[in-house]
Design a protein around this motif. Structure first.
Motif, PDB file in Angstrom:
ATOM      1  N   ALA A 123      61.826 -62.094 101.010  1.00  0.00           N
ATOM      2  CA  ALA A 123      60.688 -61.187 101.174  1.00  0.00           C
ATOM      3  C   ALA A 123      60.335 -60.491  99.873  1.00  0.00           C
ATOM      4  O   ALA A 123      59.271 -59.865  99.773  1.00  0.00           O
ATOM      5  CB  ALA A 123      61.014 -60.153 102.244  1.00  0.00           C
ATOM      6  N   PHE A 124      61.213 -60.600  98.870  1.00  0.00           N
ATOM      7  CA  PHE A 124      61.017 -59.868  97.618  1.00  0.00           C
ATOM      8  C   PHE A 124      60.734 -60.805  96.448  1.00  0.00           C
ATOM      9  O   PHE A 124      61.019 -60.489  95.300  1.00  0.00           O
ATOM     10  CB  PHE A 124      62.242 -58.993  97.351  1.00  0.00           C
ATOM     11  CG  PHE A 124      62.580 -58.104  98.519  1.00  0.00           C
ATOM     12  CD1 PHE A 124      61.761 -57.040  98.866  1.00  0.00           C
ATOM     13  CD2 PHE A 124      63.686 -58.380  99.320  1.00  0.00           C
ATOM     14  CE1 PHE A 124      62.049 -56.239  99.962  1.00  0.00           C
ATOM     15  CE2 PHE A 124      63.981 -57.584 100.417  1.00  0.00           C
ATOM     16  CZ  PHE A 124      63.160 -56.509 100.748  1.00  0.00           C
ATOM     17  N   GLY A 125      60.189 -61.968  96.753  1.00  0.00           N
ATOM     18  CA  GLY A 125      59.783 -62.912  95.723  1.00  0.00           C
ATOM     19  C   GLY A 125      60.855 -63.929  95.416  1.00  0.00           C
ATOM     20  O   GLY A 125      62.043 -63.675  95.606  1.00  0.00           O
ATOM     21  N   PRO A 126      60.468 -65.107  94.934  1.00  0.00           N
ATOM     22  CA  PRO A 126      61.427 -66.175  94.667  1.00  0.00           C
ATOM     23  C   PRO A 126      62.248 -65.914  93.421  1.00  0.00           C
ATOM     24  O   PRO A 126      61.802 -65.237  92.490  1.00  0.00           O
ATOM     25  CB  PRO A 126      60.538 -67.402  94.480  1.00  0.00           C
ATOM     26  CG  PRO A 126      59.255 -66.846  93.925  1.00  0.00           C
ATOM     27  CD  PRO A 126      59.076 -65.520  94.620  1.00  0.00           C
ATOM     28  N   THR A 127      63.448 -66.457  93.395  1.00  0.00           N
ATOM     29  CA  THR A 127      64.245 -66.516  92.166  1.00  0.00           C
ATOM     30  C   THR A 127      63.889 -67.799  91.441  1.00  0.00           C
ATOM     31  O   THR A 127      63.569 -68.815  92.069  1.00  0.00           O
ATOM     32  CB  THR A 127      65.744 -66.479  92.501  1.00  0.00           C
ATOM     33  OG1 THR A 127      66.038 -65.236  93.139  1.00  0.00           O
ATOM     34  CG2 THR A 127      66.601 -66.618  91.258  1.00  0.00           C
ATOM     35  N   THR A 176      72.238 -59.651  94.706  1.00  0.00           N
ATOM     36  CA  THR A 176      71.392 -60.772  94.284  1.00  0.00           C
ATOM     37  C   THR A 176      70.478 -61.276  95.391  1.00  0.00           C
ATOM     38  O   THR A 176      70.754 -61.157  96.583  1.00  0.00           O
ATOM     39  CB  THR A 176      72.242 -61.933  93.756  1.00  0.00           C
ATOM     40  OG1 THR A 176      73.231 -62.285  94.726  1.00  0.00           O
ATOM     41  CG2 THR A 176      72.922 -61.557  92.453  1.00  0.00           C
ATOM     42  N   ASN A 177      69.398 -61.890  94.944  1.00  0.00           N
ATOM     43  CA  ASN A 177      68.342 -62.388  95.815  1.00  0.00           C
ATOM     44  C   ASN A 177      68.805 -63.597  96.621  1.00  0.00           C
ATOM     45  O   ASN A 177      69.706 -64.341  96.208  1.00  0.00           O
ATOM     46  CB  ASN A 177      67.127 -62.759  94.955  1.00  0.00           C
ATOM     47  CG  ASN A 177      65.832 -62.795  95.746  1.00  0.00           C
ATOM     48  OD1 ASN A 177      65.781 -62.435  96.916  1.00  0.00           O
ATOM     49  ND2 ASN A 177      64.765 -63.212  95.082  1.00  0.00           N
ATOM     50  N   LEU A 178      68.137 -63.822  97.737  1.00  0.00           N
ATOM     51  CA  LEU A 178      68.474 -64.936  98.629  1.00  0.00           C
ATOM     52  C   LEU A 178      67.301 -65.229  99.534  1.00  0.00           C
ATOM     53  O   LEU A 178      66.408 -64.397  99.712  1.00  0.00           O
ATOM     54  CB  LEU A 178      69.699 -64.606  99.485  1.00  0.00           C
ATOM     55  CG  LEU A 178      69.532 -63.493 100.537  1.00  0.00           C
ATOM     56  CD1 LEU A 178      70.478 -63.744 101.719  1.00  0.00           C
ATOM     57  CD2 LEU A 178      69.821 -62.123  99.951  1.00  0.00           C
ATOM     58  N   ASP A 179      67.286 -66.422 100.107  1.00  0.00           N
ATOM     59  CA  ASP A 179      66.339 -66.693 101.191  1.00  0.00           C
ATOM     60  C   ASP A 179      66.596 -65.703 102.313  1.00  0.00           C
ATOM     61  O   ASP A 179      67.746 -65.371 102.627  1.00  0.00           O
ATOM     62  CB  ASP A 179      66.527 -68.122 101.712  1.00  0.00           C
ATOM     63  CG  ASP A 179      66.026 -69.171 100.744  1.00  0.00           C
ATOM     64  OD1 ASP A 179      64.813 -69.204 100.497  1.00  0.00           O
ATOM     65  OD2 ASP A 179      66.859 -69.944 100.229  1.00  0.00           O
ATOM     66  N   GLU A 180      65.538 -65.237 102.943  1.00  0.00           N
ATOM     67  CA  GLU A 180      65.651 -64.203 103.967  1.00  0.00           C
ATOM     68  C   GLU A 180      66.693 -64.562 105.027  1.00  0.00           C
ATOM     69  O   GLU A 180      66.652 -65.639 105.614  1.00  0.00           O
ATOM     70  CB  GLU A 180      64.287 -64.002 104.640  1.00  0.00           C
ATOM     71  CG  GLU A 180      64.286 -62.873 105.654  1.00  0.00           C
ATOM     72  CD  GLU A 180      62.925 -62.662 106.290  1.00  0.00           C
ATOM     73  OE1 GLU A 180      62.749 -61.679 107.026  1.00  0.00           O
ATOM     74  OE2 GLU A 180      62.020 -63.506 106.055  1.00  0.00           O
ATOM     75  N   PHE A 181      67.631 -63.640 105.226  1.00  0.00           N
ATOM     76  CA  PHE A 181      68.757 -63.840 106.155  1.00  0.00           C
ATOM     77  C   PHE A 181      69.489 -65.150 105.877  1.00  0.00           C
ATOM     78  O   PHE A 181      70.066 -65.767 106.764  1.00  0.00           O
ATOM     79  CB  PHE A 181      68.303 -63.763 107.614  1.00  0.00           C
ATOM     80  CG  PHE A 181      67.992 -62.354 108.063  1.00  0.00           C
ATOM     81  CD1 PHE A 181      69.006 -61.419 108.199  1.00  0.00           C
ATOM     82  CD2 PHE A 181      66.686 -61.958 108.311  1.00  0.00           C
ATOM     83  CE1 PHE A 181      68.720 -60.123 108.587  1.00  0.00           C
ATOM     84  CE2 PHE A 181      66.394 -60.665 108.707  1.00  0.00           C
ATOM     85  CZ  PHE A 181      67.409 -59.729 108.847  1.00  0.00           C
TER      86      PHE A 181
END
Length: 503
Positions: free
Chosen positions: A139-143, A124-129
């Motif tokens: 880096a791959f767009g906001p959720t 799943t997506n997250l704020d970078e690091f």
């Protein structure tokens, strides 16, 4: 049929698999179909491993057919925050620095999930690091928040929380450094738990701030979270900070939900100016509900909590600047500008310039400055002293109360882009959650209701002493049971249906 699967709790799905009513493969396919239907709108997942997930599910079905005893969550699908290493898919931490990198080993949390026969759907997506409070720094767009697609799902673990709220997965794993499990749980109407520091292993979790990071369970119900907590918790000799002690009986606490006689301390400093009126109203109503269930409510003061935000944003960046030094373009991950002419130092600098986002750079610069000669004692050393005072505040408060409570966040989910250019406004979203990371005690966010201001979810934050994680689940289960009676079901039953999602 598909809607029934997606709306089921993890416990219900596990029971259906164990009884043969449904196969693990059927359940996995239903969730993969849901991801295909809605994730282009939500962007909760960075990687979906459909073939791998279906193979995991088939293995569970084969075990059941062979008469093998299955674990309590065997065959249940799960979303894994993309900060835990996994040999079957990329681990990027939401950064171009690790785009496409596949780890040669599993994190302890990942391995325990696999050993318990859960089905990992993807990452799943997250704020970078894991640096952020809105999952806009990926880096791959906001959720996007399934409650309202123009709103943030919280951060850094917005992808895991959004996957739950969008019915893409019944369970998820997050990591919490300053609220990254609890704050997304609050704004999506889901359950998010930060275990006691050292209660779950950090081995194989990409490190952000090593004295603050902690993996934890994310779910739609309290019992589901407790069962997942039990699976991932426990001593790990590969993590030097892991606590070698029995895991508190969180499952029994979640099944009990008895708060009669429990002393509940309302933290005076976590409220007032800056807190939305609707959030404070729901919080007050929830405290009154606990009192009606037999809890004893007292007010407690933690005077040094007002300095927690400042201390955190010195300690956290300092540790981050040290941990992220390993991403040097020399050993793995992104390498940019290597034209055979540039020196290693130049390639390193160029790669970091290309591969790291603005928020990560901002925090690295702050942390490096705080650790530099001549400033260490004034900044980092002073922040650690504040940390000690915050720990003392907790200790004194826990002499008067069994648990402490506050809103999870001062506001409901704000709009995408609203605070992205105002770091201080963004940081203030973690006012209530940060003290527990600094002290290392257990804490959780539970759904408390919808704000009368905007109809969006409000989280109720519960804090317990170290290794008393079971107290969190007692409170959460009591609230869940009572509020379900009030709502006539789950809070998520009121979520606006995403186009193409549920029948």
């Amino acid at each position: 049929m598909t809607s029934d699967i997606l709306r089921s709790t993890a416990v219900e799905l596990a029971d259906q698999i164990a009884s043969g009513e449904r196969s693990a493969e059927e359940i996995a396919r239903a969730h993969l179909d849901q991801i295909a239907a809605v994730d282009s709108s939500v962007n909760a997942f960075l990687h979906v491993g459909a073939d791998t997930a279906l193979e995991m599910a088939r293995r569970v079905d084969a075990k059941r057919a062979a008469g093998a005893e299955l674990g309590p969550l065997a065959g249940v699908p799960l979303a894994l925050k993309d900060v835990f290493t996994w040999t079957e898919g990329p681990t990027t931490a939401g950064s171009r620095m690790l785009e496409g990198w596949v780890s040669p080993y599993n994190a302890t949390v990942t391995q325990r999930l696999l050993d318990a026969d859960l089905v990992i759907l993807g990452k799943t997506n997250l704020d970078e690091f894991a640096m952020g409070s809105s999952t806009e720094n990926s880096a791959f767009g906001p959720t996007r928040n399934p409650w309202s697609l123009d709103r943030i799902p919280g951060g850094s673990g917005g992808g895991s929380a959004a996957a739950l709220a969008a019915f893409e997965a019944p369970l998820a794993i997050g990591s919490d450094t300053g609220g990254s499990i609890r704050q997304p749980g609050a704004v999506t109407g889901t359950v998010g738990v930060k275990p006691t520091y050292g209660g779950t292993s950090r081995f194989g979790q990409i490190a952000l701030a090593s004295s603050l990071d902690q993996p934890g369970p994310c779910a739609r119900t309290v019992l589901d979270a407790a069962l997942l907590h039990r699976i991932i918790a426990g001593h790990d000799p590969r993590d030097a900070t892991s606590i070698d002690a029995p895991v508190p009986d969180v499952v029994a606490a979640a099944q009990s939900g008895d708060v009669a006689g429990l002393r509940v301390g309302v933290v005076k400093e976590l409220g007032g100016e800056g807190y939305a009126a609707g959030v404070e109203q729901v919080f007050a109503e929830t405290v009154a509900l606990l009192e009606s269930l037999g809890a004893e409510v007292v007010e407690v003061s933690c005077p040094h909590f007002e300095y927690a935000l400042a201390a955190y944003y010195l300690i956290h960046p300092a540790e981050a600047s040290s941990n992220l030094a390993r991403f040097d373009a020399m050993r793995y991950g992104l390498r940019a500008g290597d034209d055979g002419v540039r020196s290693a130092d130049e390639v390193m600098s160029y790669t970091r310039g290309q591969g790291l986002g603005d928020e990560v750079k901002r925090r690295i610069i702050i942390g490096t400055y705080a650790l530099s000669a001549g400033y260490y004692d004034a900044y980092y050393g002073s922040a650690q002293k504040i940390r000690t005072l915050i720990q003392r505040d907790f200790n004194q408060a826990f002499e008067r109360a069994d648990v402490l409570v506050s809103p999870t966040a001062p506001t409901t989910a704000f709009k995408l882009g609203e605070r992205i250019n105002d770091p201080l406004a963004m940081y203030k979203n973690d006012l209530c959650t940060i003290p527990s990371n600094l002290a290392g005690n257990a804490s959780a966010s539970f759904p408390a209701g919808l704000s009368p201001d905007d109809g969006l979810p409000v989280g109720f934050h519960v804090m317990a002493p170290a290794m008393k994680d079971d107290r969190l689940y007692r409170v959460g289960a009591a609230l869940e049971r009572s509020l379900q009676q009030t709502w006539g079901g789950s809070l998520l039953d009121r979520i606006p249906t995403l186009e193409g999602s549920l029948a």
